[in-house]
Design a protein around this motif. Structure first.
Motif, short mmCIF file in Angstrom:
data_model
loop_
_atom_site.label_atom_id
_atom_site.label_comp_id
_atom_site.label_asym_id
_atom_site.label_seq_id
_atom_site.Cartn_x
_atom_site.Cartn_y
_atom_site.Cartn_z
N GLY A 1 -3.28 0.38 -3.57
CA GLY A 1 -2.64 -0.89 -3.27
C GLY A 1 -2.30 -1.69 -4.51
O GLY A 1 -2.86 -1.50 -5.59
N GLU B 1 2.66 -2.09 4.46
CA GLU B 1 2.11 -3.44 4.37
C GLU B 1 0.97 -3.53 5.38
O GLU B 1 1.16 -3.18 6.55
CB GLU B 1 3.21 -4.44 4.69
CG GLU B 1 2.82 -5.87 4.48
CD GLU B 1 4.00 -6.80 4.70
OE1 GLU B 1 3.76 -8.02 4.64
OE2 GLU B 1 5.13 -6.35 4.97
N PRO B 2 -0.22 -3.97 4.96
CA PRO B 2 -1.33 -4.07 5.91
C PRO B 2 -1.01 -5.06 7.04
O PRO B 2 -0.37 -6.08 6.82
CB PRO B 2 -2.50 -4.57 5.07
CG PRO B 2 -2.13 -4.28 3.66
CD PRO B 2 -0.63 -4.34 3.61
N THR C 1 -2.04 3.96 11.40
CA THR C 1 -3.29 3.41 11.92
C THR C 1 -4.41 4.35 11.52
O THR C 1 -4.32 5.56 11.75
CB THR C 1 -3.23 3.26 13.45
OG1 THR C 1 -2.12 2.44 13.80
CG2 THR C 1 -4.51 2.63 13.98
N VAL D 1 0.85 -1.19 0.00
CA VAL D 1 0.00 0.00 0.00
C VAL D 1 0.88 1.23 0.00
O VAL D 1 1.90 1.29 0.69
CB VAL D 1 -0.95 0.00 1.22
CG1 VAL D 1 -1.71 1.31 1.33
CG2 VAL D 1 -1.92 -1.17 1.15
N ILE E 1 -7.86 2.49 -2.67
CA ILE E 1 -8.42 2.19 -1.35
C ILE E 1 -9.21 3.37 -0.81
O ILE E 1 -10.30 3.20 -0.25
CB ILE E 1 -7.29 1.79 -0.39
CG1 ILE E 1 -6.59 0.53 -0.91
CG2 ILE E 1 -7.82 1.59 1.03
CD1 ILE E 1 -5.27 0.23 -0.23
N LEU F 1 -4.78 6.52 -0.71
CA LEU F 1 -4.20 5.21 -0.50
C LEU F 1 -4.48 4.36 -1.73
O LEU F 1 -5.61 4.32 -2.22
CB LEU F 1 -4.86 4.52 0.71
CG LEU F 1 -4.59 5.08 2.09
CD1 LEU F 1 -5.69 4.65 3.05
CD2 LEU F 1 -3.24 4.61 2.58
N ASP G 1 -6.17 -8.11 7.28
CA ASP G 1 -6.85 -7.87 6.01
C ASP G 1 -7.40 -6.46 5.96
O ASP G 1 -7.81 -5.90 6.99
CB ASP G 1 -8.01 -8.85 5.83
CG ASP G 1 -7.54 -10.29 5.68
OD1 ASP G 1 -6.41 -10.48 5.15
OD2 ASP G 1 -8.27 -11.20 6.09
N LEU G 2 -7.42 -5.89 4.76
CA LEU G 2 -8.08 -4.60 4.59
C LEU G 2 -9.58 -4.86 4.62
O LEU G 2 -10.07 -5.81 4.02
CB LEU G 2 -7.70 -3.97 3.25
CG LEU G 2 -6.27 -3.45 3.13
CD1 LEU G 2 -6.04 -2.89 1.74
CD2 LEU G 2 -5.98 -2.40 4.16
N MET H 1 -8.00 0.32 9.64
CA MET H 1 -6.86 -0.26 8.94
C MET H 1 -5.61 0.00 9.75
O MET H 1 -5.48 1.06 10.37
CB MET H 1 -6.68 0.37 7.55
CG MET H 1 -7.77 0.09 6.57
SD MET H 1 -7.46 0.91 4.97
CE MET H 1 -7.93 2.58 5.37
N ARG H 2 -4.67 -0.94 9.68
CA ARG H 2 -3.38 -0.77 10.32
C ARG H 2 -2.30 -1.21 9.33
O ARG H 2 -2.47 -2.21 8.63
CB ARG H 2 -3.28 -1.60 11.60
CG ARG H 2 -4.28 -1.13 12.65
CD ARG H 2 -4.25 -1.98 13.91
NE ARG H 2 -2.96 -1.84 14.55
CZ ARG H 2 -2.29 -2.86 15.10
NH1 ARG H 2 -2.76 -4.08 15.07
NH2 ARG H 2 -1.12 -2.66 15.68
N PHE H 3 -1.21 -0.44 9.30
CA PHE H 3 -0.12 -0.74 8.38
C PHE H 3 1.22 -0.67 9.10
O PHE H 3 1.40 0.14 10.00
CB PHE H 3 -0.08 0.29 7.24
CG PHE H 3 -1.35 0.37 6.44
CD1 PHE H 3 -1.59 -0.51 5.41
CD2 PHE H 3 -2.29 1.35 6.73
CE1 PHE H 3 -2.76 -0.44 4.67
CE2 PHE H 3 -3.46 1.44 5.99
CZ PHE H 3 -3.70 0.55 4.96
#
Length: 171
Positions: free
Chosen positions: A55, A97-98, A151, A3, A38, A53, A101-102, A127-129
């Motif tokens: 991906g 990188e997630p 986040t 992402v 996204i 965003l 899952d997204l 979402m968290r990356f």
């Protein structure tokens, strides 16, 4: 999935012009070459900033999709100059990188993104990356070298306060 969190600083008053160009010409055409859009956002605290965003399945796919869009695609050839004319800086880009899952696109009027060199715990993140440590496979589009966690949560908070554009998948 890979992402990109892209933050563009725009010329004063140019954000609506960029969003119009983007939504009319760059969403379907990026998706057609394998890029997942996204979310597209207005920065609520800076009227001259556009945040988005996108991906890719992996770094090789990222390179192939960016070549297809920027070097071979008609949309960028036709409208890229007008989009670039709205921008002062488009190099504030994090490769991420997630973590997990997204989620599927959901309706929310506002999000907050917390960007930090360490993971941040918030209740019920959307979402968290984590930082992606990888060589930029498409150097024509620079990315930041610092490693940041991101986040995103629904609602208002301290951080990058974002409102989805009309065509954002996260609207």
């Amino acid at each position: 999935m890979i992402v990109e969190l892209r933050q563009y600083t725009l010329k004063p008053g140019a954000r609506d012009t960029l969003v119009d160009i983007f939504e009319r010409h760059f969403i379907d055409t990026q998706e057609a070459v394998g890029i997942t859009l996204i979310g597209l956002f207005y920065d609520l605290d800076n009227p001259d900033k556009f945040v988005w965003l996108r991906g890719f399945p992996d770094m090789d796919s990222r390179k192939a999709s960016l070549i297809a869009f920027y070097e071979q695609g008609e949309a960028w050839k036709t409208h890229g100059r007008a989009a670039n004319a709205t921008m002062l800086d488009s190099d504030d880009v994090l490769l991420l990188e997630p973590i997990g899952d997204l989620p599927p696109a959901s309706a929310c009027g506002q999000y907050t993104a917390v960007i930090s060199p360490t993971p941040v715990d918030v209740a019920e993140p959307v979402m968290r990356f984590k930082p992606l440590v990888a060589q930029n496979t498409y150097p024509r589009l620079p990315v930041r070298e610092d490693q940041m966690f991101v986040t995103v949560f629904a609602g208002d908070g301290e951080g990058l306060r974002l409102k989805p554009t009309a065509a954002s998948a996260m609207r």
